[in-house]
Design an enzyme around this catalytic site. Structure first.
Site, PDB file in Angstrom:
ATOM      1  N   GLU A   1       0.807  -1.222   0.000  1.00 15.06           N
ATOM      2  CA  GLU A   1       0.000   0.000   0.000  1.00 15.06           C
ATOM      3  C   GLU A   1       0.840   1.273   0.000  1.00 15.06           C
ATOM      4  OE1 GLU A   1      -0.411  -2.510   2.152  1.00 15.06           O
ATOM      5  OE2 GLU A   1      -2.237  -3.449   1.387  1.00 15.06           O
TER       6      GLU A   1
ATOM      7  N   PHE B   1      -6.006  -0.388   5.465  1.00 20.65           N
ATOM      8  CA  PHE B   1      -4.634  -0.308   4.933  1.00 20.65           C
ATOM      9  C   PHE B   1      -4.411   0.966   4.115  1.00 20.65           C
ATOM     10  CE2 PHE B   1      -6.177  -4.837   4.297  1.00 20.65           C
ATOM     11  CZ  PHE B   1      -5.934  -5.192   5.612  1.00 20.65           C
TER      12      PHE B   1
ATOM     13  N   HIS C   1     -14.587  -1.289   2.976  1.00 23.45           N
ATOM     14  CA  HIS C   1     -14.729  -2.099   4.189  1.00 23.45           C
ATOM     15  C   HIS C   1     -14.471  -1.275   5.443  1.00 23.45           C
ATOM     16  CE1 HIS C   1     -14.643  -4.966   0.991  1.00 23.45           C
ATOM     17  NE2 HIS C   1     -14.642  -6.030   1.765  1.00 23.45           N
TER      18      HIS C   1
ATOM     19  N   ARG D   1     -18.539  -2.415   2.898  1.00 13.43           N
ATOM     20  CA  ARG D   1     -18.675  -3.703   2.238  1.00 13.43           C
ATOM     21  C   ARG D   1     -20.133  -4.129   2.149  1.00 13.43           C
ATOM     22  NH1 ARG D   1     -19.636  -8.818   3.966  1.00 13.43           N
ATOM     23  NH2 ARG D   1     -18.668 -10.513   2.785  1.00 13.43           N
TER      24      ARG D   1
END
Lengths: 292, 317
Positions: B58, B83, B109, B167
């Site tokens: 990332e 992340f 998410h 999500r």
């Protein structure tokens, strides 16, 4: 590099010119750091020869068209050595030389670490180590995507290679075969707390980088012919990106500072600056060269 | 409630990006090994030459996104919010925000909507991280349509934008038609006794709470504050003028989220009582999405109870 000798010999005056410019950059660095009262002496002096080669021979950049989409891109990932870059940009004509005395001063465009666009010709932001290489990878990738033939040059320090993110970028560019990217590692063996091999050893460095699918060259980072030859050769390595491990002496040109990690993050005192400028002046025109 | 359609905000993003790929030649997408689960696969399939698989890296992704954007591209950078921006905050701060580059950071998410993965994959601190950065815009859409519009709006402006996605398939509570503007909030239901301000799918819970409150003759206004930065200060001042107490609901730490942003503004301009429902300085855990919302009193029942408590307080003072 004997195979290039005759070519270089025929035009050795430009080698001498580049060496002379490197001395001038070192003089500027000493003056700038003295005026700023803080900053990083060792790395800035150690990179003067490579920066001279890049800005006055290798890079296709033009202060008259600093935003030309076709220009080569340069990223100095170890941003703390930016005094030598600022000196080169000013000398090249990207901004007024009078700005150099404002390094690290309030409201100056010459920040302690480079800020993209603060002066013309400054195409990146850096400071937190390891970020510059990923940015350079993005530039190289953009060039490929746009079928633009510019080249990307990125300098990192060696201590910086202790950051994991460097290896994320190394893995990506090796796998993508970014042959328009040249990564120059300033292998001066020092970092803030001591010698790299004492703090957190990097060796075997060449094997590490090769295992990430890079072509690796090793040079004396103060030998102008070797710098030019290696950058030239990198252009002809088509199947993978090229890393140049440039062995340098931290503080190069100022005896008192050479090889000493203590000078990583310190400016010279007034007395030392005067002595250093004296030394650099006598060195002028006498930098070691086979063709002198 | 009448029959409802359920769709996720991440689908809204995926559909919008796929459409934008048709009309905008200069868009690139970078993703860190989560192409399908972030709904980025449609764009990736339709525009393979503009999709860059970064692998699980990332930080490198953020640096590459900045490099691409510096040449004039609009870059979407996608992963889980835990992340991205959780892992790569420093790269986002320095390479993207400080350089003010045109990168749209997609954190999917977020909140508790992690499919049972637990505290490590939930993200309850991202709004705080992102809204504290100069140059950054922060959006948290409440449903599929608002997500789609937010992506279009983000694409229209130059500069970094963080878009928080979820999500879970949640109730579609806004319409396809209707305006969306960065810096403007949307009233989802009118009311006059109390105001609930939320961001993300908990706005649907707030609407359900409104129905329950109606049974008790309490009329609640419900506002989706998708634009967390910039705040809709006109709307906020009007609300502070109309109500003495505001309830903020968010799938985020109570510290440094939308509620905090509202308090920072109103404390100076127009102090009223603000109560925040969110994670109270605790980490999440595994569980079903609605169980987690209920545990943190972010479901309709919890919101309803909090509103009644708030009004009780009002009556007793």
């Amino acid at each position: 590099m004997p195979q290039h000798k005759s070519h270089v010999h025929a035009q050795n005056s430009y080698i001498l010119d580049l060496e002379k410019i490197a001395v001038e950059l070192r003089q500027d660095v000493v003056k700038m750091l003295l005026s700023a009262g803080s900053g990083h002496s060792a790395g800035s002096l150690g990179l003067a020869d490579i920066i001279s080669a890049l800005y006055f021979h290798i890079l296709n950049v033009n202060p008259k068209s600093p935003n030309d989409p076709q220009r080569d891109r340069f990223v100095l990932s170890n941003g703390h050595t930016c005094p030598v870059l600022y000196a080169a940009l000013a000398k090249k004509g990207f901004f007024e030389r009078s700005l150099l005395k404002d390094l690290r001063k309030i409201d100056s465009p010459l920040q302690g670490h480079p800020h993209m666009g603060s002066v013309a010709g400054l195409d990146f932001t850096s400071g937190p180590l390891a970020q510059g290489l990923s940015f350079a990878v993005g530039l190289a990738l953009a060039g490929k995507m746009a079928a633009n033939l510019y080249r990307v040059y990125c300098i990192t320090s060696d201590g910086e290679l202790q950051e994991g993110a460097v290896w994320e970028s190394a893995m990506f560019s090796g796998n993508k075969r970014l042959n328009n990217l040249t990564w120059i590692i300033d292998r001066n063996n020092i970092q803030i707390d001591g010698y790299t091999e004492d703090v957190m050893p990097l060796e075997p460095l060449r094997a590490k980088i090769e295992s990430f699918n890079w072509h690796v060259l090793e040079i004396n980072g103060h030998n102008m012919e070797e710098i030019l030859s290696a950058c030239d050769l990198a252009k002809n390595i088509l199947e993978r990106p090229t890393a140049i491990i440039a062995h340098t002496i931290p503080g190069k040109g100022v005896k008192e500072m050479e090889y000493k990690f203590e000078w990583h993050g310190k400016p010279p005192s007034k007395e030392l600056a005067q002595q250093a400028l004296q030394e650099l002046r006598t060195l002028e025109g006498q930098i070691e060269s086979d063709y002198d | 409630m009448p029959l409802m359609e359920f769709k996720s905000t991440r689908e809204g993003y995926g559909d919008a990006l796929d459409e934008l790929g048709q009309s905008h030649a200069n868009i690139a997408l970078v993703c860190a090994d989560l192409t399908k689960s972030t709904e980025s696969h449609k764009f990736a399939q339709h525009f393979p030459e503009k999709f860059i698989q970064i692998g699980v890296a990332e930080q490198n992704m953020a640096g590459i996104a900045a490099g691409l954007a510096s040449t004039g591209m609009t870059v979407f950078m996608t992963s889980y919010a835990a992340f991205n921006p959780g892992r790569n905050f420093d790269f986002i701060r320095t390479q993207i925000c400080y350089s003010n580059l045109n990168v749209k950071i997609i954190g999917s998410h977020a909140g508790f909507s992690d499919g049972g993965d637990g505290a490590t994959h939930q993200m309850l601190e991202d709004v705080g991280l992102m809204r504290s950065l100069p140059n950054m815009t922060v959006l948290s859409p409440c449903d599929y349509w608002e997500a789609k519009k937010a992506i279009y709006a983000a694409c229209k402006i130059k500069g970094p934008v963080y878009i928080r996605l979820y999500r879970e398939s949640t109730a579609v509570i806004t319409k396809k038609a209707g305006p969306f503007e960065i810096g403007k909030w949307q009233t989802l239901a009118e009311g006059n006794d109390v105001c609930i301000i939320g961001h993300g799918p908990v706005c649907a819970e707030a609407l359900l709470a409104k129905e329950k409150l109606q049974e008790k003759s309490v009329s609640a206004q419900v506002v989706s504050a998708c634009s967390i930065k910039p705040l809709d200060t006109d709307c906020l001042l009007a609300l502070a003028n109309s109500y003495t107490k505001l309830l903020v609901v968010e799938e985020h730490q109570k510290a440094c989220g939308l509620g905090s942003a509202i308090c920072e503004y109103l404390a100076d301009k127009h102090p009223v009582k603000v109560t925040i429902l969110g994670a109270n300085d605790v980490f999440g855990q595994s569980g079903k999405y609605h169980e987690l919302l209920a545990k943190h009193k972010l479901d309709a029942k919890g919101i309803c109870a909090s509103v009644l408590e708030l009004l009780e307080e009002k009556n007793s003072t």
